[in-house]
Motif scaffolding. Structure first.
Motif, PDB file in Angstrom:
ATOM      1  N   ARG A  36       2.294  11.630   3.526  1.00 21.94           N
ATOM      2  CA  ARG A  36       1.173  11.054   2.775  1.00 21.94           C
ATOM      3  C   ARG A  36       1.211   9.534   2.776  1.00 21.94           C
ATOM      4  NH1 ARG A  36       1.762  14.168  -2.875  1.00 21.94           N
ATOM      5  NH2 ARG A  36       0.027  12.781  -3.417  1.00 21.94           N
ATOM      6  N   LEU A  37       2.356   8.967   3.083  1.00 25.18           N
ATOM      7  CA  LEU A  37       2.490   7.507   3.075  1.00 25.18           C
ATOM      8  C   LEU A  37       1.973   6.877   4.364  1.00 25.18           C
ATOM      9  CD1 LEU A  37       6.090   7.275   1.550  1.00 25.18           C
ATOM     10  CD2 LEU A  37       3.892   7.490   0.364  1.00 25.18           C
ATOM     11  N   GLY A  38       1.810   7.697   5.409  1.00 26.57           N
ATOM     12  CA  GLY A  38       1.301   7.187   6.676  1.00 26.57           C
ATOM     13  C   GLY A  38       2.199   6.129   7.281  1.00 26.57           C
ATOM     14  N   ALA A  39       1.553   5.145   7.918  1.00 25.48           N
ATOM     15  CA  ALA A  39       2.292   4.061   8.573  1.00 25.48           C
ATOM     16  C   ALA A  39       2.668   2.951   7.606  1.00 25.48           C
ATOM     17  CB  ALA A  39       1.463   3.487   9.719  1.00 25.48           C
ATOM     18  N   GLU A  40       2.476   3.186   6.318  1.00 25.43           N
ATOM     19  CA  GLU A  40       2.834   2.185   5.302  1.00 25.43           C
ATOM     20  C   GLU A  40       4.270   2.364   4.830  1.00 25.43           C
ATOM     21  OE1 GLU A  40       0.783  -0.223   4.636  1.00 25.43           O
ATOM     22  OE2 GLU A  40      -0.781   0.669   5.888  1.00 25.43           O
ATOM     23  N   ALA A  41       5.016   3.262   5.487  1.00 24.53           N
ATOM     24  CA  ALA A  41       6.406   3.499   5.100  1.00 24.53           C
ATOM     25  C   ALA A  41       7.239   3.810   6.322  1.00 24.53           C
ATOM     26  CB  ALA A  41       6.490   4.666   4.111  1.00 24.53           C
TER      27      ALA A  41
ATOM     28  N   ARG B 227      14.598  11.241   9.332  1.00 19.98           N
ATOM     29  CA  ARG B 227      13.948  10.439  10.384  1.00 19.98           C
ATOM     30  C   ARG B 227      13.584  11.328  11.569  1.00 19.98           C
ATOM     31  NH1 ARG B 227      14.202   4.888  10.757  1.00 19.98           N
ATOM     32  NH2 ARG B 227      14.365   5.058  13.035  1.00 19.98           N
ATOM     33  N   THR B 228      14.506  12.222  11.929  1.00 20.25           N
ATOM     34  CA  THR B 228      14.258  13.124  13.069  1.00 20.25           C
ATOM     35  C   THR B 228      13.079  14.044  12.777  1.00 20.25           C
ATOM     36  OG1 THR B 228      16.594  13.071  13.672  1.00 20.25           O
ATOM     37  CG2 THR B 228      15.282  14.914  14.517  1.00 20.25           C
ATOM     38  N   GLU B 229      13.027  14.590  11.567  1.00 20.56           N
ATOM     39  CA  GLU B 229      11.932  15.489  11.196  1.00 20.56           C
ATOM     40  C   GLU B 229      10.599  14.751  11.199  1.00 20.56           C
ATOM     41  OE1 GLU B 229       9.948  18.924  10.211  1.00 20.56           O
ATOM     42  OE2 GLU B 229      12.031  18.655  10.886  1.00 20.56           O
ATOM     43  N   MET B 230      10.576  13.519  10.719  1.00 22.37           N
ATOM     44  CA  MET B 230       9.341  12.737  10.720  1.00 22.37           C
ATOM     45  C   MET B 230       8.889  12.447  12.144  1.00 22.37           C
ATOM     46  SD  MET B 230       8.385  12.262   7.536  1.00 22.37           S
ATOM     47  CE  MET B 230       7.326  10.822   7.513  1.00 22.37           C
ATOM     48  N   ARG B 231       9.852  12.142  13.035  1.00 19.88           N
ATOM     49  CA  ARG B 231       9.493  11.852  14.431  1.00 19.88           C
ATOM     50  C   ARG B 231       8.924  13.097  15.106  1.00 19.88           C
ATOM     51  NH1 ARG B 231      14.033  10.437  16.056  1.00 19.88           N
ATOM     52  NH2 ARG B 231      14.654  12.320  17.198  1.00 19.88           N
ATOM     53  N   ARG B 232       9.551  14.254  14.867  1.00 19.10           N
ATOM     54  CA  ARG B 232       9.062  15.493  15.465  1.00 19.10           C
ATOM     55  C   ARG B 232       7.646  15.805  14.990  1.00 19.10           C
ATOM     56  NH1 ARG B 232      14.482  19.151  14.397  1.00 19.10           N
ATOM     57  NH2 ARG B 232      15.720  18.399  16.185  1.00 19.10           N
TER      58      ARG B 232
ATOM     59  N   GLU C  91       0.834  -1.198   0.000  1.00 22.69           N
ATOM     60  CA  GLU C  91       0.000   0.000   0.000  1.00 22.69           C
ATOM     61  C   GLU C  91       0.872   1.253   0.000  1.00 22.69           C
ATOM     62  OE1 GLU C  91      -3.017   2.717  -0.024  1.00 22.69           O
ATOM     63  OE2 GLU C  91      -3.059   0.572  -0.511  1.00 22.69           O
ATOM     64  N   GLY C  92       1.996   1.204   0.712  1.00 21.69           N
ATOM     65  CA  GLY C  92       2.912   2.333   0.717  1.00 21.69           C
ATOM     66  C   GLY C  92       3.459   2.632  -0.660  1.00 21.69           C
ATOM     67  N   ARG C  93       3.710   1.585  -1.450  1.00 19.02           N
ATOM     68  CA  ARG C  93       4.204   1.799  -2.806  1.00 19.02           C
ATOM     69  C   ARG C  93       3.128   2.419  -3.695  1.00 19.02           C
ATOM     70  NH1 ARG C  93       6.290  -3.293  -1.472  1.00 19.02           N
ATOM     71  NH2 ARG C  93       4.937  -4.455  -2.896  1.00 19.02           N
TER      72      ARG C  93
ATOM     73  N   LEU D  79       3.171   6.035  -2.749  1.00 22.21           N
ATOM     74  CA  LEU D  79       4.371   6.699  -3.263  1.00 22.21           C
ATOM     75  C   LEU D  79       4.198   7.042  -4.742  1.00 22.21           C
ATOM     76  CD1 LEU D  79       7.343   7.599  -2.770  1.00 22.21           C
ATOM     77  CD2 LEU D  79       8.022   5.309  -3.555  1.00 22.21           C
ATOM     78  N   ALA D  80       3.521   6.177  -5.484  1.00 20.01           N
ATOM     79  CA  ALA D  80       3.341   6.393  -6.919  1.00 20.01           C
ATOM     80  C   ALA D  80       2.549   7.665  -7.204  1.00 20.01           C
ATOM     81  CB  ALA D  80       2.648   5.188  -7.550  1.00 20.01           C
ATOM     82  N   ARG D  81       1.780   8.149  -6.230  1.00 17.39           N
ATOM     83  CA  ARG D  81       0.983   9.363  -6.436  1.00 17.39           C
ATOM     84  C   ARG D  81       1.778  10.631  -6.168  1.00 17.39           C
ATOM     85  NH1 ARG D  81      -3.069   6.765  -2.612  1.00 17.39           N
ATOM     86  NH2 ARG D  81      -4.114   5.167  -3.857  1.00 17.39           N
ATOM     87  N   VAL D  82       3.000  10.506  -5.654  1.00 21.61           N
ATOM     88  CA  VAL D  82       3.802  11.678  -5.303  1.00 21.61           C
ATOM     89  C   VAL D  82       4.362  12.351  -6.558  1.00 21.61           C
ATOM     90  CG1 VAL D  82       5.872  12.472  -4.090  1.00 21.61           C
ATOM     91  CG2 VAL D  82       4.330  10.818  -3.008  1.00 21.61           C
ATOM     92  N   GLY D  83       4.802  11.563  -7.545  1.00 23.25           N
ATOM     93  CA  GLY D  83       5.397  12.123  -8.753  1.00 23.25           C
ATOM     94  C   GLY D  83       5.760  11.017  -9.728  1.00 23.25           C
ATOM     95  N   SER D  84       6.167  11.411 -10.947  1.00 21.03           N
ATOM     96  CA  SER D  84       6.451  10.434 -11.997  1.00 21.03           C
ATOM     97  C   SER D  84       7.668   9.575 -11.664  1.00 21.03           C
ATOM     98  CB  SER D  84       6.656  11.142 -13.334  1.00 21.03           C
ATOM     99  OG  SER D  84       7.714  12.082 -13.242  1.00 21.03           O
ATOM    100  N   GLU D  85       8.725  10.194 -11.125  1.00 19.72           N
ATOM    101  CA  GLU D  85       9.918   9.424 -10.780  1.00 19.72           C
ATOM    102  C   GLU D  85       9.616   8.457  -9.636  1.00 19.72           C
ATOM    103  OE1 GLU D  85      13.930   8.107 -10.799  1.00 19.72           O
ATOM    104  OE2 GLU D  85      12.571   9.029 -12.262  1.00 19.72           O
ATOM    105  N   GLN D  86       8.843   8.906  -8.663  1.00 22.49           N
ATOM    106  CA  GLN D  86       8.458   8.048  -7.550  1.00 22.49           C
ATOM    107  C   GLN D  86       7.572   6.896  -8.034  1.00 22.49           C
ATOM    108  OE1 GLN D  86       8.417  11.299  -7.650  1.00 22.49           O
ATOM    109  NE2 GLN D  86       9.311  12.182  -5.789  1.00 22.49           N
ATOM    110  N   ALA D  87       6.723   7.177  -9.024  1.00 23.47           N
ATOM    111  CA  ALA D  87       5.873   6.124  -9.576  1.00 23.47           C
ATOM    112  C   ALA D  87       6.715   5.046 -10.251  1.00 23.47           C
ATOM    113  CB  ALA D  87       4.877   6.726 -10.566  1.00 23.47           C
TER     114      ALA D  87
END
Length: 323
Positions: free
Chosen positions: A293-298, A307-312, A247-249, A252-260
């Motif tokens: 946007r990926l939530g707990a699926e990533a 990682r620090t920024e996401m935790r904060r 589900e995380g993938r 991720l595909a909705r973020v941009g063309s390279e991510q897709a």
């Protein structure tokens, strides 16, 4: 203005056949009295317009009379009926011109091909706006479009990422990208290379009276292609390592063309399991917003500052939603 209206009436009668005065008035947005005067003017100019009386009557042209556009094949005329033109043209203030153009194109086709052209327009439509987005409302776009067309300088108050700035510019072209309008312009006086300005970020606009000399060798399409390529190459300044569920993938595909592309390659190898991928990022701050946007699926594996920024961010969110 009147000459354009008379031509529109002539083309309407040629394209649609018999039309009532009321229908013509509605099409060209004038009064019935004006239509009567225009029909008289067309007749005086030699156009074979005649009227049928009665309930089923109206105005029409003599059989066999046609105006023709030269140098335009049937296939070329049909192709120009593909959708996607009317919305952007209306935003720039050219909706009337597009309507007149389509009438002329229909008039260029023989009767048996007119139906095919209209059928093409009804079966193919180009919508440049992405999903879950609205076309950007740009109140100043018509004035900018006229300045571009007339090679008139503009003075703008612009909201850049550094704050508000004042610029005197020579507008060279407008680009519609993903539902957003961008202005290609160089500094006034021809000093410096053209730059890109997002139209919605223009806070104030003044169109000057003086005209500038547009560079003859400026190719808007080529310039935009090179600018886009350079932007996409320079925007990513780092990388992030992520562990993603299936589900995380998808997310991720909705973020941009390279991510897709990255998500699709991971799907091919991981199936329903978790996969570790390397994703280009613009900055820690931008990546944190995207990856939320990926939530707990990533899970962000690296870099450590991300990682620090996401935790904060997660801690601040938890504080907003206490038990």
């Amino acid at each position: 203005m009147r000459a354009s209206r008379l031509l529109s009436i002539l083309l309407l009668l040629q394209t649609r056949g018999r039309m009532t005065a009321e229908a013509l008035a509605a099409e060209v947005e004038v009064s019935l009295r004006t239509i009567y005067r225009d029909i008289d003017a067309l007749s005086a100019a030699g156009a074979p317009v005649y009227a049928d009386r009665g309930r089923a009557g109206g105005y029409q042209l003599l059989d066999g009379y046609r105006t023709r556009l030269t140098g335009l094949t049937d296939a070329e005329a049909e192709t120009l009926f593909l959708g996607g033109l009317s919305g952007p043209a209306a935003q720039m203030g050219f909706s009337g011109a597009v309507t007149t153009m389509q009438l002329k194109l229909l008039a260029a086709l023989p009767p048996e091909r007119q139906a095919a052209a209209e059928r093409l327009a009804g079966r193919f439509h180009l919508d440049p706006v992405g999903w879950y987005q609205n076309a950007e409302e740009a109140a100043r776009l018509p004035a900018i479009a006229q300045a571009v067309w007339n090679s008139q300088g503009v003075s703008v108050r612009y909201e850049s990422w550094k704050g508000e700035v004042q610029r005197d510019l020579e507008p060279l072209g407008l680009i519609l990208k993903g539902g957003l309008w961008y202005l290609a312009a160089r500094p006034a006086g021809g000093r410096g290379e053209p730059r890109t300005y997002r139209v919605s970020n223009i806070l104030d606009l003044t169109v000057g009276e003086a005209r500038f000399e547009r560079p003859e060798d400026f190719d808007l399409a080529g310039w935009w292609a090179e600018t886009s390529r350079r932007f996409e190459a320079e925007i990513f300044t780092g990388q992030a390592v992520l562990k993603l569920s299936r589900e995380g993938r998808r997310r991720l595909a909705r973020v941009g063309s390279e991510q897709a592309r990255i998500a699709a390659e991971a799907d091919a190898s991981a199936g329903d399991g978790w996969a570790e991928v390397i994703v280009p990022i613009e900055s820690v701050e931008h990546a944190a917003v995207d990856f939320l946007r990926l939530g707990a699926e990533a899970e962000i594996v690296a870099p450590a500052p991300l990682r620090t920024e996401m935790r904060r961010t997660a801690e601040r969110l938890a504080a907003l939603y206490p038990r």
